[in-house]
Design a protein around this motif. Structure first.
Motif: not given
Length: 553
Positions: A284-304
């Motif tokens: 509905r708000p067309r929220r992007s992947i980048l915005e989700v990651l910015q909101e859930f700031e504790s998520v730390k995905v390994p670059w691998q």
């Protein structure tokens, strides 16, 4: 999709296969699931509940062997491929970088395209004037011109590309543009996930299984032009940062946070009972992947795991708007013209959203070089049909393939020696004879988005062409292409029924195709004195005969 009404064709293959299996004696172990593409909450609204029920049914009907413990949903399974530093990078060398060094990949100058070898494109066409498969070539942007006034709410561009390849194409064919993400978005993600230090080091895909000689071991998730690349190049050219995240995205990134509140919230979005919340949060708000990651700031995905977490940045297809003499530049190079509406709007959270590809095109400067794909479209237009009358319905940017077809028919008329400079007789009784073209074009206003208006006026003097524009906002009541079809019912009937004409419908896949189909059925019913059933049957016959062709998106 191309062809018939999308609503009647959706799930068609599954239904046909299901019916055939029953005919062969198969027994249904569980009711088939059908998706609803037009549901407000997308495909998942119907698929997710069905898949969960199906899984429960299988475990009940065919329980696991005693002692077998199913893998918990909380276990993070290894992907088939991950990223790793290139071996030569470990030795202090970076010569294998896909972009030829450790310089950042250019967003708009096309320098990264030099890594591709030029593919020879043969200047031949099959008998049906169709491109058998996608062909890739390098092109240069020659023009990037806004057609709508700056005061108009929508920015629509006319773009022209040239290529030295002696490539041929026909009306209805499509050009695939492979966009790039903006550098600032890439930098935001790099900083957010703490990947900045690794961003420009050479990396490669590495299988997680030691022995990959087995027949069915899959290829890496991204096809790279060289053995090594960089995280920055992957994020710029290959991975989609602005896509609306799917359920699987939330399920995966939940493994990469130690914050229990964030983990629980992410996992809620994966459950069928929370599908409404997922829709309100993402679609509905067309929220992007980048915005989700910015909101859930504790998520730390390994670059691998970058290519496993982020979806692939796919090319966008655009119907080519050029045909006939417009297919070549004055110096003989191949030319491709596009009519592109720049996607830019506000959502319920009042944030401006932009289409990843049209945003890329909007800022692309003249002279930029890029890699594109050329592919046959779904209209299957052939020269053998050039003398048959046609009716084209193309509102908005749907007029692009119609323009290509008109110019191509003019070229075919030249080859037959039937082109005229001042055609004054083809409007008699509203219908011409052999090869007449009738175009219904729809837009909001004559002064704002009547694309190629001067061109249509010139073409109507040079060939048997009649253009009926529908301006929906220029009067007190709205006028659409379907209204004009009914107004011109006598001409439409004679062209289609009496002269065996062909219908082409192009444009948005929303309400327009159904409205056009209903208007044509009314023409057969009212002018041809058919009942509703016979009118619809006649249109189905036109489809089977290849006389009703539709390309919508």
């Amino acid at each position: 999709m191309a062809g018939a009404d999308p609503l009647t064709r959706f799930n068609w293959a599954a239904r046909k296969l299901h019916k055939r299996l029953l005919q062969l004696g198969a027994k249904e172990v569980y009711p088939r699931g059908e998706a609803d593409e037009q549901h407000d909450e997308g495909l998942d609204a119907s698929f997710v509940p069905w898949s969960y029920d199906f899984r429960h049914h299988l475990l009940t009907k065919f329980p696991l062997a005693e002692g077998t413990i199913p893998i918990s949903e909380h276990v993070l399974l290894d992907p088939k491929w991950t990223l790793a530093l290139c071996q030569n990078a470990l030795n202090g060398s970076s010569k294998q970088l896909a972009n030829g060094g450790d310089e950042r990949t250019s967003f708009i100058d096309g320098s990264a395209e030099a890594k591709y070898e030029t593919e020879a494109a043969k200047p031949t066409r099959t008998k049906s004037a169709a491109i058998s498969a996608t062909q890739h070539l390098n092109v240069t942007l020659e023009k990037n011109r806004r057609l709508t006034p700056s005061t108009h709410w929508q920015d629509v561009r006319h773009l022209e590309f040239s290529s030295n390849h002696p490539i041929a194409y026909g009306p209805g064919d499509v050009l695939t543009i492979f966009p790039k993400n903006f550098p600032e978005d890439v930098d935001r993600l790099l900083q957010r996930l703490d990947w900045t230090d690794i961003a420009d080091k050479p990396i490669q895909f590495t299988p997680t299984k030691a022995d990959i000689e087995e027949v069915f071991y899959p290829s890496p998730p991204i096809s790279l032009p060289g053995p090594c690349t960089t995280i920055r190049t992957l994020l710029t050219e290959h991975l989609d940062l602005t896509a609306i995240p799917r359920r699987s995205f939330f399920s995966l990134i939940a493994h990469f946070t130690g914050n229990q509140f964030h983990k629980d919230r992410l996992l809620e979005f994966t459950k069928p009972e929370y599908i409404d919340e997922l829709y309100d949060y993402t679609t509905r708000p067309r929220r992007s992947i980048l915005e989700v990651l910015q909101e859930f700031e504790s998520v730390k995905v390994p670059w691998q795991w970058a290519a496993n977490v982020l979806p692939e940045l796919r090319g966008r297809q655009f119907s080519i708007a050029s045909g006939g003499q417009l297919r070549k530049t004055p110096d003989g190079s191949a030319r491709f013209e596009l009519l592109v509406a720049i996607v830019k709007y506000k959502t319920v959270i009042r944030k401006i959203r932009e289409g990843v590809c049209t945003r890329y095109l909007a800022y692309l400067p003249v002279g930029a070089k890029l890699r594109v794909g050329l592919q046959q479209g779904g209209l299957a237009i052939t020269k053998a049909e050039s003398e048959r009358p046609i009716i084209m319905i193309g509102p908005g940017t749907g007029v692009a393939p119609m323009r290509s077809l008109v110019w191509e028919r003019l070229q075919w008329a030249k080859e037959r020696g039937t082109e005229v400079e001042e055609n004054t007789n083809h409007h008699a009784n509203g219908v011409a004879g052999t090869g007449h073209s009738l175009l219904f074009f729809g837009c909001r206003s004559e002064t704002a988005d009547y694309f190629y208006q001067d061109e249509w006026q010139d073409l109507q003097r040079r060939m048997p062409l009649t253009v009926h524009p529908a301006f929906s906002r220029d009067q007190g009541h709205k006028v659409y292409v379907q209204n004009l079809i009914r107004q011109q019912s006598d001409s439409v009937y004679r062209l289609l029924h009496d002269s065996g004409g062909i219908v082409y419908v192009c444009g948005s896949s929303g309400k327009m195709p159904q409205a056009v189909r209903a208007a044509l059925a009314d023409v057969f019913r009212d002018v041809g004195r058919m009942d509703q059933k016979d009118a619809e049957s006649y249109m189905e016959t036109m489809e089977k005969e290849g006389r009703y062709k539709q390309e919508t998106w």
